[in-house]
Design a protein around this motif. Structure first.
Motif, PDB file in Angstrom:
ATOM      1  N   ALA A 340       0.833  -1.209   0.000  1.00  0.00           N
ATOM      2  CA  ALA A 340       0.000   0.000   0.000  1.00  0.00           C
ATOM      3  C   ALA A 340       0.863   1.253   0.000  1.00  0.00           C
ATOM      4  O   ALA A 340       0.565   2.231  -0.698  1.00  0.00           O
ATOM      5  CB  ALA A 340      -0.921  -0.009   1.221  1.00  0.00           C
ATOM      6  N   HIS A 341       1.954   1.234   0.781  1.00  0.00           N
ATOM      7  CA  HIS A 341       2.857   2.396   0.833  1.00  0.00           C
ATOM      8  C   HIS A 341       3.506   2.620  -0.534  1.00  0.00           C
ATOM      9  O   HIS A 341       3.569   3.760  -1.027  1.00  0.00           O
ATOM     10  CB  HIS A 341       3.934   2.167   1.898  1.00  0.00           C
ATOM     11  CG  HIS A 341       4.806   3.357   2.129  1.00  0.00           C
ATOM     12  ND1 HIS A 341       4.552   4.297   3.119  1.00  0.00           N
ATOM     13  CD2 HIS A 341       5.923   3.790   1.497  1.00  0.00           C
ATOM     14  CE1 HIS A 341       5.467   5.239   3.083  1.00  0.00           C
ATOM     15  NE2 HIS A 341       6.325   4.952   2.108  1.00  0.00           N
ATOM     16  N   ARG A 343       2.446   1.562  -3.487  1.00  0.00           N
ATOM     17  CA  ARG A 343       1.435   1.927  -4.476  1.00  0.00           C
ATOM     18  C   ARG A 343       1.041   3.393  -4.325  1.00  0.00           C
ATOM     19  O   ARG A 343       0.866   4.113  -5.325  1.00  0.00           O
ATOM     20  CB  ARG A 343       0.215   1.025  -4.316  1.00  0.00           C
ATOM     21  CG  ARG A 343      -0.982   1.404  -5.194  1.00  0.00           C
ATOM     22  CD  ARG A 343      -0.648   1.383  -6.669  1.00  0.00           C
ATOM     23  NE  ARG A 343      -0.293   0.058  -7.142  1.00  0.00           N
ATOM     24  CZ  ARG A 343       0.143  -0.204  -8.378  1.00  0.00           C
ATOM     25  NH1 ARG A 343       0.289   0.805  -9.248  1.00  0.00           N
ATOM     26  NH2 ARG A 343       0.465  -1.427  -8.746  1.00  0.00           N
ATOM     27  N   ALA A 344       0.897   3.867  -3.080  1.00  0.00           N
ATOM     28  CA  ALA A 344       0.538   5.274  -2.855  1.00  0.00           C
ATOM     29  C   ALA A 344       1.623   6.196  -3.391  1.00  0.00           C
ATOM     30  O   ALA A 344       1.334   7.240  -3.987  1.00  0.00           O
ATOM     31  CB  ALA A 344       0.315   5.521  -1.368  1.00  0.00           C
ATOM     32  N   GLU A 366       5.203  -6.212  -4.201  1.00  0.00           N
ATOM     33  CA  GLU A 366       4.002  -7.063  -4.104  1.00  0.00           C
ATOM     34  C   GLU A 366       4.366  -8.524  -3.936  1.00  0.00           C
ATOM     35  O   GLU A 366       3.696  -9.265  -3.214  1.00  0.00           O
ATOM     36  CB  GLU A 366       3.116  -6.843  -5.326  1.00  0.00           C
ATOM     37  CG  GLU A 366       2.481  -5.456  -5.357  1.00  0.00           C
ATOM     38  CD  GLU A 366       1.773  -5.154  -6.661  1.00  0.00           C
ATOM     39  OE1 GLU A 366       0.917  -4.258  -6.660  1.00  0.00           O
ATOM     40  OE2 GLU A 366       2.077  -5.805  -7.679  1.00  0.00           O
TER      41      GLU A 366
END
Length: 368
Positions: A340-341, A343-344, A366
Motif C-alpha cells: 500500500a505504501h 502503491r501510494a 508485491e
C-alpha cells in the motif's frame, strides 16, 4: 477527426481488436487497461490522459503530436487508413541516415552535447519519450562510424536506448546492452568500455532482471580496469544487487563497502544526468540494496541522506525512495502495508513520469 476515430482507424489498420490493443499496452507498460476502456476511448466517452496518449503513440507507432491534435489528424491518416504509418516512420529514419552520410553528420562536439542533453532528460522524462528520439539518433550515428570516437557515442546511445526497455524483457534490453558493449570495444576507449558494461550491470541489478547477464557485464567491467571510475562503481553496485536478490548477503555487503570506497574516489559533481553518480544517487542504490538485505538501519540512513540532497526537479527518484520503504515494510512481514505504501507513492507521481524500473519495483514489493 476525433481522437476516438483516429484510435479506431489506427487499430483496425493493423487488424487488431480492441482487446489486442489493450493487451499490447499492458504487456509493454505493465498496466491493467481493459478492452472496455479502449471502447470508451473510441466512442469518445472518455479521453485518454497524457500517460495513455504516450502509450498509444508507441504501441500504434504514431507521433504523439498527432494524438494530441497538434498535427491535423485527417491529413496524417490518409486514404490508406494508417497502412502507410510504418513506411512513413521508416522513410524518416532512412532520410536521416542518408542525410548524415551525405553531409558528414554532426561533429563530435555536437554529439557529446546531444549525449549530455539525453542524459539529463532521461532522469525526468518517460522511457517512451526518449526511446523514439534516440532510435533516430542511432540511425544517424551509424553513418559516421568510420571515426572511432563515434563508436563511443554510439555505445552510450545504445546503453540509454536499452534502458527504455524493461530488463525483464530479456530479448530487447539485453540485446541492446550487448550491442553497446561491442560498440564500446570498437571505440577502443577504456572508460567507455567500462562505463557501458557497468551501466548495464546496475540497470539490470537494480531492476532485479536478467541477473546472470548483470553479473557477466559487471565481471567484464571489473576485468577491463580496476581503476576507480563511474563505470566500475556501477558494475560493483550492479553485482551487489544481483547477490542480494540471490540471497548471498555476505557478498552483497562486501560489494556495498567496496562500492562506497570507489565512490569516495570517483563520485560525480553533476547532479542530474544519467551519466553521473552523485552522492544522492549512490544513496538511492544503497537504499534499495539495504532494503533487499533487510538492513533497516542502513536503508533508512541512505534514504534520509538521498532525500536531503535529491534535486527537486527529479520527483521520480523521490518515488524510488518511498517505494524502498514499502519494500522494507513488506520484507518485515507486513506485506499489505508495504504494498500500500509503495502503491501510494507510485500513484502520487504523475503517470508521464513513471518508468519501467518503477513498475518492476512495484512488482517486487508485491511479491515480497
Amino acid at each position: 477527426m476525433d481522437l476516438g476515430d483516429l484510435i479506431r482507424d489506427l487499430r483496425t489498420a493493423r487488424g487488431w481488436s480492441q482487446g489486442r490493443l489493450s493487451d499490447h499496452i499492458n504487456a509493454r507498460y505493465g498496466t491493467a487497461l481493459t478492452r472496455e476502456y479502449v471502447s470508451r476511448w473510441e466512442r469518445g466517452a472518455v479521453k485518454p490522459g497524457a500517460y495513455y496518449l504516450r502509450c498509444l503513440s508507441v504501441v500504434l507507432d504514431v507521433p504523439l503530436a498527432v494524438l494530441e491534435g497538434q498535427v491535423d489528424r485527417r491529413e496524417f491518416l490518409t486514404d490508406a487508413a494508417g497502412a502507410a504509418i510504418a513506411p512513413l516512420v521508416a522513410s524518416d529514419l532512412l532520410s536521416a541516415g542518408f542525410a548524415a552520410r551525405l553531409t558528414g553528420g554532426p561533429t563530435i562536439e555536437a554529439w557529446e552535447a546531444k549525449l549530455a542533453t539525453y542524459g539529463t532528460e532521461y532522469m525526468s522524462l518517460g522511457a517512451a519519450d526518449i526511446q523514439r528520439r534516440v532510435s533516430a539518433e542511432l540511425v544517424t550515428v551509424q553513418q559516421q562510424l568510420d571515426n572511432p570516437r563515434l563508436w563511443s557515442v554510439a555505445a552510450r546511445l545504445m546503453t540509454l536506448y536499452a534502458k527504455t526497455f524493461p530488463g525483464s524483457d530479456g530479448a530487447k534490453a539485453v540485446h541492446w546492452y550487448r550491442m553497446a558493449a561491442k560498440a564500446a570495444d570498437a571505440s577502443e576507449d577504456l572508460d567507455t568500455r567500462v562505463w557501458v558494461r557497468g551501466r548495464a550491470a546496475i540497470a539490470l541489478g537494480y531492476e532485479g532482471a536478467a541477473l546472470p547477464v548483470a553479473d557477466v557485464f559487471a565481471d567484464q567491467a571489473i576485468a577491463i580496469s580496476d581503476r576507480p571510475s563511474l563505470g566500475l562503481l556501477n558494475a560493483v553496485f550492479g553485482k551487489a544487487h544481483a547477490a542480494a536478490i540471490r540471497g548471498d548477503h555476505t557478498t552483497a555487503r562486501r560489494l556495498l563497502a567496496e562500492g562506497r570506497r570507489i565512490f569516495d574516489r570517483a563520485g560525480s559533481h553533476e547532479q542530474t544526468s544519467d551519466y553521473a553518480v552523485p552522492h544522492w544517487r549512490v544513496n538511492v542504490f544503497t537504499s534499495l540494496l539495504a532494503a533487499r538485505l533487510g538492513d533497516e538501519t542502513t536503508a533508512v540512513a541512505a534514504q534520509d541522506a538521498a532525500a536531503a540532497e535529491l534535486p527537486a526537479t527529479l520527483p521520480r527518484f523521490a518515488t524510488h525512495l518511498e517505494m524502498h520503504r514499502g519494500l522494507m515494510l513488506a520484507r518485515s512481514g507486513d506485506t499489505a502495508a508495504g504494498a500500500a505504501h509503495a502503491r501510494a507513492a507510485l500513484d502520487a507521481l504523475p503517470p508521464q513520469k513513471h518508468s519501467l524500473t518503477l513498475r518492476l519495483l512495484m512488482a517486487e514489493v508485491e511479491r515480497s
